[in-house]
Design a protein around this motif. Structure first.
Motif, PDB file in Angstrom:
ATOM      1  N   LEU A 188     -24.430   1.518 -11.592  1.00 60.49           N
ATOM      2  CA  LEU A 188     -24.026   0.123 -11.419  1.00 60.49           C
ATOM      3  C   LEU A 188     -24.830  -0.581 -10.333  1.00 60.49           C
ATOM      4  CD1 LEU A 188     -20.157   0.634 -11.607  1.00 60.49           C
ATOM      5  CD2 LEU A 188     -21.670  -0.185 -13.424  1.00 60.49           C
ATOM      6  N   ASP A 189     -25.731   0.146  -9.684  1.00 65.95           N
ATOM      7  CA  ASP A 189     -26.579  -0.443  -8.651  1.00 65.95           C
ATOM      8  C   ASP A 189     -27.545  -1.413  -9.319  1.00 65.95           C
ATOM      9  OD1 ASP A 189     -28.340  -1.096  -6.664  1.00 65.95           O
ATOM     10  OD2 ASP A 189     -28.810   0.954  -6.072  1.00 65.95           O
ATOM     11  N   ASP A 190     -27.396  -2.708  -9.010  1.00 72.02           N
ATOM     12  CA  ASP A 190     -28.251  -3.704  -9.662  1.00 72.02           C
ATOM     13  C   ASP A 190     -29.339  -4.226  -8.724  1.00 72.02           C
ATOM     14  OD1 ASP A 190     -26.864  -5.383  -7.959  1.00 72.02           O
ATOM     15  OD2 ASP A 190     -25.625  -6.273  -9.529  1.00 72.02           O
ATOM     16  N   GLY A 191     -29.666  -3.443  -7.710  1.00 71.89           N
ATOM     17  CA  GLY A 191     -30.709  -3.845  -6.772  1.00 71.89           C
ATOM     18  C   GLY A 191     -32.081  -3.896  -7.432  1.00 71.89           C
ATOM     19  N   LEU A 192     -32.965  -4.735  -6.886  1.00 64.73           N
ATOM     20  CA  LEU A 192     -34.314  -4.862  -7.434  1.00 64.73           C
ATOM     21  C   LEU A 192     -35.060  -3.537  -7.423  1.00 64.73           C
ATOM     22  CD1 LEU A 192     -35.492  -8.271  -5.911  1.00 64.73           C
ATOM     23  CD2 LEU A 192     -35.062  -7.760  -8.316  1.00 64.73           C
ATOM     24  N   ALA A 193     -34.763  -2.702  -6.435  1.00 64.29           N
ATOM     25  CA  ALA A 193     -35.457  -1.412  -6.326  1.00 64.29           C
ATOM     26  C   ALA A 193     -35.140  -0.500  -7.499  1.00 64.29           C
ATOM     27  CB  ALA A 193     -35.080  -0.725  -5.008  1.00 64.29           C
ATOM     28  N   TYR A 246     -42.490  -8.985 -16.025  1.00 61.58           N
ATOM     29  CA  TYR A 246     -43.110  -7.693 -15.700  1.00 61.58           C
ATOM     30  C   TYR A 246     -44.632  -7.808 -15.610  1.00 61.58           C
ATOM     31  CZ  TYR A 246     -39.401  -4.241 -15.369  1.00 61.58           C
ATOM     32  OH  TYR A 246     -38.350  -3.484 -14.907  1.00 61.58           O
ATOM     33  N   VAL A 247     -45.227  -8.628 -16.470  1.00 61.59           N
ATOM     34  CA  VAL A 247     -46.677  -8.846 -16.395  1.00 61.59           C
ATOM     35  C   VAL A 247     -47.042  -9.457 -15.034  1.00 61.59           C
ATOM     36  CG1 VAL A 247     -48.588 -10.219 -17.342  1.00 61.59           C
ATOM     37  CG2 VAL A 247     -47.045  -8.988 -18.884  1.00 61.59           C
ATOM     38  N   LEU A 248     -46.212 -10.378 -14.566  1.00 58.82           N
ATOM     39  CA  LEU A 248     -46.469 -10.989 -13.259  1.00 58.82           C
ATOM     40  C   LEU A 248     -46.342  -9.966 -12.127  1.00 58.82           C
ATOM     41  CD1 LEU A 248     -44.529 -14.337 -13.786  1.00 58.82           C
ATOM     42  CD2 LEU A 248     -47.016 -14.058 -13.683  1.00 58.82           C
ATOM     43  N   LEU A 249     -45.372  -9.060 -12.240  1.00 58.80           N
ATOM     44  CA  LEU A 249     -45.240  -7.993 -11.232  1.00 58.80           C
ATOM     45  C   LEU A 249     -46.509  -7.144 -11.189  1.00 58.80           C
ATOM     46  CD1 LEU A 249     -41.566  -6.716 -11.847  1.00 58.80           C
ATOM     47  CD2 LEU A 249     -42.362  -8.130  -9.945  1.00 58.80           C
ATOM     48  N   ALA A 250     -47.026  -6.805 -12.378  1.00 59.82           N
ATOM     49  CA  ALA A 250     -48.242  -5.986 -12.436  1.00 59.82           C
ATOM     50  C   ALA A 250     -49.459  -6.767 -11.927  1.00 59.82           C
ATOM     51  CB  ALA A 250     -48.482  -5.525 -13.877  1.00 59.82           C
ATOM     52  N   LEU A 251     -49.508  -8.065 -12.226  1.00 62.81           N
ATOM     53  CA  LEU A 251     -50.616  -8.895 -11.746  1.00 62.81           C
ATOM     54  C   LEU A 251     -50.589  -8.982 -10.219  1.00 62.81           C
ATOM     55  CD1 LEU A 251     -52.936 -10.917 -12.004  1.00 62.81           C
ATOM     56  CD2 LEU A 251     -51.225 -12.707 -12.469  1.00 62.81           C
ATOM     57  N   ASP A 278     -39.141 -13.119  -6.992  1.00 61.53           N
ATOM     58  CA  ASP A 278     -37.720 -13.037  -7.341  1.00 61.53           C
ATOM     59  C   ASP A 278     -37.050 -14.392  -7.620  1.00 61.53           C
ATOM     60  OD1 ASP A 278     -38.282 -12.776  -4.452  1.00 61.53           O
ATOM     61  OD2 ASP A 278     -36.128 -13.029  -4.216  1.00 61.53           O
ATOM     62  N   PRO A 279     -37.568 -15.543  -7.104  1.00 59.85           N
ATOM     63  CA  PRO A 279     -36.949 -16.814  -7.531  1.00 59.85           C
ATOM     64  C   PRO A 279     -37.016 -17.033  -9.049  1.00 59.85           C
ATOM     65  CG  PRO A 279     -38.289 -17.174  -5.576  1.00 59.85           C
ATOM     66  CD  PRO A 279     -38.568 -15.770  -6.033  1.00 59.85           C
ATOM     67  N   LEU A 280     -37.952 -16.359  -9.721  1.00 62.51           N
ATOM     68  CA  LEU A 280     -38.080 -16.505 -11.177  1.00 62.51           C
ATOM     69  C   LEU A 280     -36.947 -15.808 -11.929  1.00 62.51           C
ATOM     70  CD1 LEU A 280     -41.921 -15.769 -11.476  1.00 62.51           C
ATOM     71  CD2 LEU A 280     -40.810 -18.011 -11.434  1.00 62.51           C
ATOM     72  N   LEU A 281     -36.183 -14.966 -11.234  1.00 67.37           N
ATOM     73  CA  LEU A 281     -35.156 -14.172 -11.913  1.00 67.37           C
ATOM     74  C   LEU A 281     -34.029 -15.021 -12.491  1.00 67.37           C
ATOM     75  CD1 LEU A 281     -35.153 -11.145  -9.480  1.00 67.37           C
ATOM     76  CD2 LEU A 281     -35.583 -11.026 -11.942  1.00 67.37           C
ATOM     77  N   THR A 282     -33.835 -16.242 -11.959  1.00 71.45           N
ATOM     78  CA  THR A 282     -32.818 -17.117 -12.568  1.00 71.45           C
ATOM     79  C   THR A 282     -33.200 -17.441 -14.012  1.00 71.45           C
ATOM     80  OG1 THR A 282     -33.975 -19.041 -11.646  1.00 71.45           O
ATOM     81  CG2 THR A 282     -32.130 -18.164 -10.382  1.00 71.45           C
ATOM     82  N   ASN A 294     -31.437  -1.879 -17.450  1.00 74.17           N
ATOM     83  CA  ASN A 294     -32.500  -2.673 -16.842  1.00 74.17           C
ATOM     84  C   ASN A 294     -32.277  -4.169 -17.052  1.00 74.17           C
ATOM     85  OD1 ASN A 294     -35.043  -2.047 -15.339  1.00 74.17           O
ATOM     86  ND2 ASN A 294     -35.934  -3.386 -16.889  1.00 74.17           N
ATOM     87  N   ASN A 295     -31.876  -4.539 -18.260  1.00 76.18           N
ATOM     88  CA  ASN A 295     -31.589  -5.953 -18.515  1.00 76.18           C
ATOM     89  C   ASN A 295     -30.389  -6.433 -17.708  1.00 76.18           C
ATOM     90  OD1 ASN A 295     -33.688  -6.575 -20.237  1.00 76.18           O
ATOM     91  ND2 ASN A 295     -32.562  -6.091 -22.101  1.00 76.18           N
ATOM     92  N   ARG A 296     -29.380  -5.572 -17.545  1.00 71.92           N
ATOM     93  CA  ARG A 296     -28.224  -5.976 -16.733  1.00 71.92           C
ATOM     94  C   ARG A 296     -28.639  -6.237 -15.285  1.00 71.92           C
ATOM     95  NH1 ARG A 296     -25.618  -1.652 -18.939  1.00 71.92           N
ATOM     96  NH2 ARG A 296     -25.081  -0.744 -16.901  1.00 71.92           N
ATOM     97  N   ARG A 297     -29.569  -5.443 -14.794  1.00 71.40           N
ATOM     98  CA  ARG A 297     -30.046  -5.673 -13.413  1.00 71.40           C
ATOM     99  C   ARG A 297     -30.777  -7.008 -13.312  1.00 71.40           C
ATOM    100  NH1 ARG A 297     -31.362   0.336 -13.759  1.00 71.40           N
ATOM    101  NH2 ARG A 297     -29.548   1.269 -12.739  1.00 71.40           N
ATOM    102  N   LEU A 298     -31.625  -7.294 -14.290  1.00 73.59           N
ATOM    103  CA  LEU A 298     -32.349  -8.575 -14.286  1.00 73.59           C
ATOM    104  C   LEU A 298     -31.356  -9.747 -14.314  1.00 73.59           C
ATOM    105  CD1 LEU A 298     -35.197  -7.759 -16.855  1.00 73.59           C
ATOM    106  CD2 LEU A 298     -35.494  -8.117 -14.395  1.00 73.59           C
ATOM    107  N   VAL A 299     -30.336  -9.641 -15.154  1.00 71.38           N
ATOM    108  CA  VAL A 299     -29.353 -10.714 -15.279  1.00 71.38           C
ATOM    109  C   VAL A 299     -28.509 -10.830 -14.005  1.00 71.38           C
ATOM    110  CG1 VAL A 299     -27.309 -11.503 -16.546  1.00 71.38           C
ATOM    111  CG2 VAL A 299     -29.281 -10.575 -17.796  1.00 71.38           C
ATOM    112  N   ALA A 300     -28.085  -9.702 -13.459  1.00 72.14           N
ATOM    113  CA  ALA A 300     -27.276  -9.718 -12.233  1.00 72.14           C
ATOM    114  C   ALA A 300     -28.041 -10.374 -11.091  1.00 72.14           C
ATOM    115  CB  ALA A 300     -26.871  -8.290 -11.855  1.00 72.14           C
ATOM    116  N   GLN A 301     -29.324 -10.075 -10.984  1.00 73.12           N
ATOM    117  CA  GLN A 301     -30.139 -10.664  -9.919  1.00 73.12           C
ATOM    118  C   GLN A 301     -30.248 -12.176 -10.087  1.00 73.12           C
ATOM    119  OE1 GLN A 301     -31.686  -9.453  -7.171  1.00 73.12           O
ATOM    120  NE2 GLN A 301     -30.834  -7.414  -7.443  1.00 73.12           N
TER     121      GLN A 301
END
Length: 571
Positions: free
Chosen positions: A40-45, A196-201, A220-224, A240-247
């Motif tokens: 249930l840990d929804d941290g970015l890490a 994810y492409v932006l993270l890799a870039l 991370d402002p893009l996560l909204t 993984n999708n739940r973490r993205l949505v929670a953030q």
């Protein structure tokens, strides 16, 4: 209708409760496959690393090289909410990372159709582009990519749809569903893939010394926007999708969101400080989608891109107006399509195994929504067709389909195409939603072909509507604060919101609403009175009945009372 209680593994529920999870949530999570609090840990890490995505390193190098040479980048979007948010994430993210020349183009649903076509590739080239980036489309665009390459463009495809037999000859492809990709989350939306492409870039630019860990731009402002697109596209909410949505939800509740997202909350009459996944799926998402259905998705994308509060409010109001128009069109179409669907069988008969309807007056921008409504009512795979409005394509029908569990819609279309060569001019999609184009003269062949596949694949058990529930609701949890706790969690496709089931006593019932099409109920639940409403249902219930229901809070004159939202009844 059959109401089935989910299996709740007692050990998992106990372990979660012992780890400090709310007792009711512990039970709900255990029933959805969660075994430890760590899950249930929804941290970015805890997000899956980008390195697992096939092609992402090549994509990062391509973009980093293009930025170093100050090349012109053009994003080709899609005209739904996932495509719009993916485009906005791409434009905002590339600019954040230092790209100087970023533009976008969104196809028109009517004249262009779906995906990167050869004509769109030519329009991108005419804009002086050097690099073409697809978001939420492109994996099936073999001809479009070939045309772009022939025009001298570099092409990066980012998509999440299932590929066809041949992959496009792009310079790089990032799609968790492409052959050979071992990325664990196959359910990521198009907007998630672009993020994810932006993270890799960013990692690639860091490796090149453009910036270091301390000075790198925050993404991370893009996560909204990632959260909004993920929920609106109804992809499976895996871990993984739940973490993205929670953030994303966390940032919105804290007031950290683009001006356009804030304006959409206001236009929809929703409260951002208590935002939920429901707001994404049923308030914001439909308003953005309406632009692609009836007007131009550029409106939706501009709303998500602007940082001007007044401009955002103006665009959100426009989108709200288009959405009201969409609802009016949908209402008339839905009634007509439902009559046509119900005319396919007698009142005392079961519906056919699959349903296809077409009317020359249907609006092609709304066929998917109407198909969903019929599917919900009749529990059958459903396609709704409209005549194409594209010049020169008037004799083509564009259909959108929605399916039921156990019937993979895209695979069914593939089989229809093989059995009836030439009938399907084009098709694509997922298990639960798909689209296709047929010549009007071949509509009946398609209708019979789809029904035949459904007859072969579906059995009586699959054709029986089932509602999975979380069983009885203990009376101590029938409180407004508990409902608030439930609403704060991340629910959605594949991680369904809590639905309870219990036999209740019906004290009174009456029809309410403008069209008298909702059933308002007064019930006795576990010895306590509670109000309930069953939207879109008009048939009276017996004095005692097994109901499936969700929880909501009704506010009246400052008083907050729990009410049941009825999902179904087992009579």
């Amino acid at each position: 209708m059959k109401i089935i209680a989910r299996d709740i593994p007692p050990r998992a529920a106990w372990a979660l409760e012992q780890a400090g999870v709310h007792p009711l949530l512990a039970r709900l999570y255990a029933a959805r496959g969660v075994r430890t609090k760590d899950e249930l840990d929804d941290g970015l890490a805890r997000l899956l690393p980008p390195s697992g995505l096939k092609g992402i390193d090549a994509a990062a190098r391509l973009l980093a090289d293009a930025m170093a040479q100050n090349l012109r980048l053009v994003i080709v979007a899609d005209y739904d909410c996932d495509g719009a948010t993916a485009c906005a994430v791409g434009v905002r993210g590339l600019r954040l990372l230092g790209a100087q020349n970023v533009d976008y183009l969104v196809p028109d649903r009517v004249t262009d159709g779906y995906g990167l076509t050869a004509s769109i590739a030519r329009r991108v080239a005419e804009r002086g582009a050097d690099v073409l980036i697809t978001v939420d489309n492109g994996i099936a665009s073999v001809e479009g990519v070939a045309e772009a390459k022939a025009l001298g463009l570099q092409v990066l495809v980012t998509d999440h749809h299932l590929p066809g037999p041949t992959l496009p000859a792009a310079d790089a492809i990032v799609n968790p569903n492409q052959p050979g990709c071992t990325f664990e989350s196959k359910s990521m939306a198009g907007v998630g893939v672009m993020f994810y492409v932006l993270l890799a870039l960013r990692a690639e630019l860091r490796a090149r010394g453009v910036f270091d860990a301390a000075s790198q731009p925050k993404l991370d402002p893009l996560l909204t926007l990632v959260a909004l697109g993920t929920v609106a596209d109804v992809v499976k909410l895996d871990a993984n999708n739940r973490r993205l949505v929670a953030q994303g939800l966390r940032r919105i509740r804290a007031g950290q969101m683009p001006a356009g997202v804030a304006a959409l909350f206001t236009a929809a009459g929703r409260k951002a400080p208590v935002a939920t996944t429901f707001d994404f799926g049923f308030a914001l998402g439909p308003r953005i989608n309406a632009a692609g259905r009836l007007a131009d998705m550029t409106l939706g994308i501009e709303c998500l891109l602007t940082d001007d509060t007044a401009r955002a409010a103006e665009l959100a109001a426009t989108l709200d107006g288009i959405n009201r128009e969409r609802r009016e069109i949908e209402g008339g179409m839905r009634d007509q399509a439902m009559l046509m669907a119900e005319s396919l069988f007698q009142e005392d008969e079961e519906p056919p195994p699959a349903i296809s309807v077409f009317d020359p007056d249907f609006h092609e921008g709304v066929v998917g929504i109407v198909a969903s409504r019929i599917k919900d009512k009749l529990h059958r795979p459903t396609f709704v067709f409209a005549a194409s409005s594209a010049p020169g394509k008037e004799h083509e029908l564009k259909g959108s389909g929605r399916s039921i569990p156990g019937f993979h819609l895209r695979d069914a279309l593939d089989l229809v195409a093989k059995r009836h060569p030439g009938v399907l001019l084009k098709f694509g999609g997922h298990a639960m939603a798909a689209g296709c184009t047929v010549a009007e003269e071949h509509f009946e062949v398609f209708e019979q072909g789809l029904a035949q596949v459904a007859q072969e694949w579906l059995d009586a058990a699959t054709l029986t509507r089932k509602i999975e529930t979380d069983g009885p609701l203990a009376p101590e949890y029938c409180r407004a604060d508990v409902v608030d706790t439930l609403h704060r969690e991340v629910w959605g496709q594949g991680f369904l919101p809590p639905t309870f089931s219990e036999e209740v006593q019906v004290l009174s019932q009456r029809l309410v609403g403008e069209g008298k099409n909702h059933l308002s109920l007064k019930l006795i639940h576990q010895g306590n009175p509670v109000d309930a409403i069953w939207f879109g249902h008009t048939e009276q219930l017996p004095a005692r009945v097994l109901l499936a229901f969700r929880l909501d809070v009704n506010e009246w004159k400052g008083e907050r009372k729990v009410q049941f939202l009825v999902e179904g009844a087992q009579l």
